[in-house]
Design an enzyme around this catalytic site. Structure first.
Site, PDB file in Angstrom:
ATOM      1  N   THR A  45       0.837  -1.200   0.000  1.00 38.75           N
ATOM      2  CA  THR A  45       0.000   0.000   0.000  1.00 38.75           C
ATOM      3  C   THR A  45       0.873   1.251   0.000  1.00 38.75           C
ATOM      4  OG1 THR A  45      -1.769  -1.170   1.147  1.00 38.75           O
ATOM      5  CG2 THR A  45      -1.796   1.239   1.288  1.00 38.75           C
ATOM      6  N   ASN A  55      -6.694 -10.257  -6.784  1.00 42.73           N
ATOM      7  CA  ASN A  55      -6.710 -10.858  -5.453  1.00 42.73           C
ATOM      8  C   ASN A  55      -7.976 -11.655  -5.163  1.00 42.73           C
ATOM      9  OD1 ASN A  55      -7.176  -7.887  -5.655  1.00 42.73           O
ATOM     10  ND2 ASN A  55      -8.161  -8.199  -3.675  1.00 42.73           N
ATOM     11  N   GLN A 114      -0.202 -10.307  -5.810  1.00 43.65           N
ATOM     12  CA  GLN A 114      -0.754 -11.668  -5.759  1.00 43.65           C
ATOM     13  C   GLN A 114      -0.061 -12.603  -6.729  1.00 43.65           C
ATOM     14  OE1 GLN A 114      -2.841 -12.818  -3.541  1.00 43.65           O
ATOM     15  NE2 GLN A 114      -3.699 -10.950  -2.668  1.00 43.65           N
ATOM     16  N   SER A 122       4.520  -7.338  -2.103  1.00 46.65           N
ATOM     17  CA  SER A 122       4.226  -7.318  -0.665  1.00 46.65           C
ATOM     18  C   SER A 122       4.781  -8.580  -0.023  1.00 46.65           C
ATOM     19  CB  SER A 122       2.703  -7.260  -0.452  1.00 46.65           C
ATOM     20  OG  SER A 122       2.401  -7.368   0.916  1.00 46.65           O
ATOM     21  N   HIS A 153       3.947 -10.103   2.859  1.00 44.70           N
ATOM     22  CA  HIS A 153       3.084 -11.056   3.580  1.00 44.70           C
ATOM     23  C   HIS A 153       2.233 -11.928   2.672  1.00 44.70           C
ATOM     24  CE1 HIS A 153      -1.000  -8.983   3.705  1.00 44.70           C
ATOM     25  NE2 HIS A 153      -0.264  -7.974   3.321  1.00 44.70           N
ATOM     26  N   THR A 200      14.076   4.913   9.572  1.00 47.00           N
ATOM     27  CA  THR A 200      14.938   3.770   9.880  1.00 47.00           C
ATOM     28  C   THR A 200      14.274   2.482   9.386  1.00 47.00           C
ATOM     29  OG1 THR A 200      15.774   4.941  11.785  1.00 47.00           O
ATOM     30  CG2 THR A 200      16.119   2.551  11.771  1.00 47.00           C
ATOM     31  N   CYS A 222     -13.995  -6.102   3.128  1.00 48.03           N
ATOM     32  CA  CYS A 222     -13.117  -4.928   3.129  1.00 48.03           C
ATOM     33  C   CYS A 222     -12.235  -4.993   4.360  1.00 48.03           C
ATOM     34  CB  CYS A 222     -13.877  -3.615   3.133  1.00 48.03           C
ATOM     35  SG  CYS A 222     -15.622  -3.711   3.005  1.00 48.03           S
TER      36      CYS A 222
HETATM   37  N1  PLP Z   1      -2.435  -5.227  -3.936  1.00 53.13           N
HETATM   38  C1  PLP Z   1      -3.071  -6.417  -3.889  1.00 53.13           C
HETATM   39  C2  PLP Z   1      -3.466  -7.090  -5.170  1.00 53.13           C
HETATM   40  C3  PLP Z   1      -3.376  -7.003  -2.677  1.00 53.13           C
HETATM   41  O1  PLP Z   1      -4.023  -8.165  -2.638  1.00 53.13           O
HETATM   42  C4  PLP Z   1      -2.989  -6.326  -1.481  1.00 53.13           C
HETATM   43  C5  PLP Z   1      -3.329  -6.883  -0.149  1.00 53.13           C
HETATM   44  O2  PLP Z   1      -4.421  -7.373   0.065  1.00 53.13           O
HETATM   45  C6  PLP Z   1      -2.317  -5.101  -1.581  1.00 53.13           C
HETATM   46  C7  PLP Z   1      -2.059  -4.588  -2.822  1.00 53.13           C
HETATM   47  C8  PLP Z   1      -1.864  -4.341  -0.359  1.00 53.13           C
HETATM   48  O3  PLP Z   1      -0.750  -4.967   0.218  1.00 53.13           O
HETATM   49  P1  PLP Z   1      -0.219  -4.598   1.683  1.00 53.13           P
HETATM   50  O4  PLP Z   1      -1.079  -5.371   2.626  1.00 53.13           O
HETATM   51  O5  PLP Z   1       1.208  -5.063   1.709  1.00 53.13           O
HETATM   52  O6  PLP Z   1      -0.328  -3.145   1.861  1.00 53.13           O
END
Ligand code: PLP
Length: 390
Positions: free
Chosen positions: A71, A154, A182, A202, A204, A241, A329
Site C-alpha cells: 500500500t 486478489n 498476488q 508485498s 506477507h 529507519t 473490506c
Molecule cells: N495489492 C493487492 C493485489 C493485494 O491483494 C494487497 C493486499 O491485500 C495489496 C495490494 C496491499 O498490500 P499490503 O497489505 O502489503 O499493503
C-alpha cells in the site's frame, strides 16, 4: 476442532525460513545507517534481502526500494510528480483497471478527478480496446499518462495480459505500474520481459511478514517524488529507519518462492482443481469466476446463486474452515464485490474465495470439501417444502 486456513490471498502463513531470518535480524543492535560494525551488519541484512527480492523478479538489486507494504509502495508511485534524473516529469492522468486492489484504485496522490477506470471484460480481463481508446484521447500537452494494471487479481486470481498492456502504454509514451502482489511466487515474473516501469510487491502474500513491501523500478533515473521525506534511507526515496527484521523476512520469503516454483505451483493447482471438481459435483449450479481464462493456480472464487457470501463465510468458519468473502473490506465488513461488479456480474450475489498455498494439505482440502457438502445439503433441506424430507 482443527482449523483449516484457506485464506492465503488475504495473508500467507509465515514461512519458517522467513521467521528464522527475522529472528536473526531482531538480535542485531545496529542501525543500518551507522558506519560502525554493528551498523554495517544491519546494512548487510538489508543488502542480502534486496538481492533476493530482486532475483524473484529478475531485476537488479539497485532497483528495489523497500516500503512498509504494498500500500505504501503504491502511494509512493501513484503521483503526478516524478523526477527524470535532474529534470521533472509531470503525469496528468492515472488510468487504473476497474478490478485493482484499493491500494491502487484509490489513486495514491492523484486528485480523484485525474483518476480514470479502465473497464474489464465479462471474463474479468482488462479491456485492451478500451485502454487503447483512453490512451488515444489522452491530452499529452498536460502531462504523460500513467497506467496501473495488476498482474493477477486478489479475488478471482485472474491473470492479466500485462505484457500486452505494457506494449500499449509504451506506444503511447506512458508509465506502466504493475501491482504484482498476488502474482509474485505464483507465476514467473521477469522485470525485463514484462515491460513495466514499476512492479509492486508485498512480503506477507509470499510467506514473509506483514508490514514490508517494495517497488521494483526498471532503472534508477525515473523515480517518483518521495512520499515520506526525512533521512536519506533508500537513497532518499523512503525516509525512516529500516525495519530490518521485516525486510530480512521478506528476502527469505522471496528466495523460497523463487526456488522450484513450477513444481510447487503444479501441486497447489492439482489440489485447487480437485476441490473445484468436488464442489461442482456437490452443487452443479456453482459459478466459479474466471474458470474460462488464465487464473492463479491457488485461487478459487465462487458463488452459489441465492447464497449470501456472509452466510457462506460464517458457515465455513463454523465447520473449522477459514476462507474469505472476496468482497471483505479491510474494516471486516462485507460489501459488494467491486470485482464482480466490474465483470458485469450480479455483485449482490457475492462470492467466496478459497486461496491455498505451499503447506495446504490434501486433508485440509478434504475438510473443505466435506464442509461444502454439508452446507449445500443443509441449504437443500432448508429450501425443500416442509415435510418433503420425511
Ligand atoms: N495489492 C493487492 C493485489 C493485494 O491483494 C494487497 C493486499 O491485500 C495489496 C495490494 C496491499 O498490500 P499490503 O497489505 O502489503 O499493503
Amino acid at each position: 476442532m482443527k482449523r483449516v486456513y484457506l485464506d492465503w490471498n488475504a495473508t500467507a502463513p509465515l514461512l519458517p525460513e522467513a521467521r528464522d531470518a527475522m529472528l536473526d535480524a531482531l538480535s542485531l543492535p545496529g542501525n543500518a545507517s551507522s558506519v560502525h560494525i554493528e551498523g554495517r551488519k544491519a546494512r548487510a541484512v538489508i543488502d542480502k534481502a534486496r538481492d533476493k527480492v530482486a532475483a524473484l523478479v529478475n531485476a537488479s538489486a539497485a532497483h528495489v526500494t523497500f516500503y512498509s507494504g504494498a500500500t505504501e509502495a503504491a502511494n509512493a508511485l501513484l503521483t503526478p510528480n516524478f523526477k527524470m534524473g535532474k529534470s521533472r516529469l509531470t503525469i496528468s492522468r492515472l488510468y487504473v483497471s476497474a478490478i485493482e486492489h484499493p491500494a491502487v484504485r484509490e489513486g495514491g496522490r492523484f486528485a480523484p478527478a485525474a483518476v480514470e477506470e479502465i473497464p474489464v471484460t465479462h471474463d474479468g480481463v482488462v479491456n485492451l480496446d478500451a485502454l487503447a481508446e483512453l490512451l488515444d484521447i489522452h491530452d499529452k500537452s498536460e502531462g504523460l499518462p500513467m497506467v496501473a494494471v495488476q498482474a493477477a487479481n486478489n479475488e478471482t486470481g485472474i491473470v492479466q495480459p500485462i505484457s500486452d498492456v505494457a506494449e500499449l502504454v509504451k506506444s503511447h509514451g506512458g508509465i506502466f505500474v504493475v501491482d504484482a502482489v498476488q502474482a509474485a511466487g505464483r507465476i514467473p515474473l521477469d522485470m525485463n520481459e514484462i515491460g513495466a516501469d514499476f512492479l509492486i510487491l508485498s512480503a506477507h502474500k509470499i510467506g514473509g511478514p506483514k508490514g514490508a513491501g517494495a517497488f521494483v523500478s526498471r532503472g534508477e533515473v525515473m523515480m517518483p517524488d518521495a512520499l515520506l521525506r526525512g533521512g536519506g534511507q533508500e537513497k532518499g526515496h523512503r525516509a525512516g529507519t529500516e525495519n530490518i527484521a521485516a525486510i530480512a523476512g521478506f528476502g527469505a520469503a522471496a528466495e523460497f518462492q523463487r526456488a522450484d516454483m513450477a513444481e510447487r505451483v503444479a501441486a497447489i493447482g492439482a489440489r485447487r482443481d480437485r476441490l473445484e471438481a468436488a464442489f461442482r459435483a456437490a452443487a452443479p449450479e456453482i459459478l466459479i469466476h474466471g474458470d474460462s481464462v488464465s487464473r492463479l493456480a491457488n485461487t478459487s472464487f465462487f458463488s452459489l446463486p441465492g447464497f449470501k457470501s456472509e452466510t457462506g463465510q460464517i458457515a465455513f468458519d463454523l465447520e473449522g474452515v477459514a476462507l474469505s468473502s472476496g468482497s471483505a473490506c479491510s474494516s471486516g465488513k462485507v460489501g459488494e464485490s467491486h470485482v464482480l461488479k466490474a465483470m458485469g456480474q450480479d455483485a449482490s450475489l457475492g462470492g467466496l474465495r478459497i486461496s491455498i498455498g505451499v503447506s495446504t494439505t490434501d486433508e485440509e482440502i478434504d475438510t473443505a470439501i466435506a464442509a461444502f457438502e454439508k452446507i449445500v445439503a443443509r441449504r437443500k433441506q432448508a429450501a425443500a417444502p416442509s415435510g418433503a424430507a420425511a
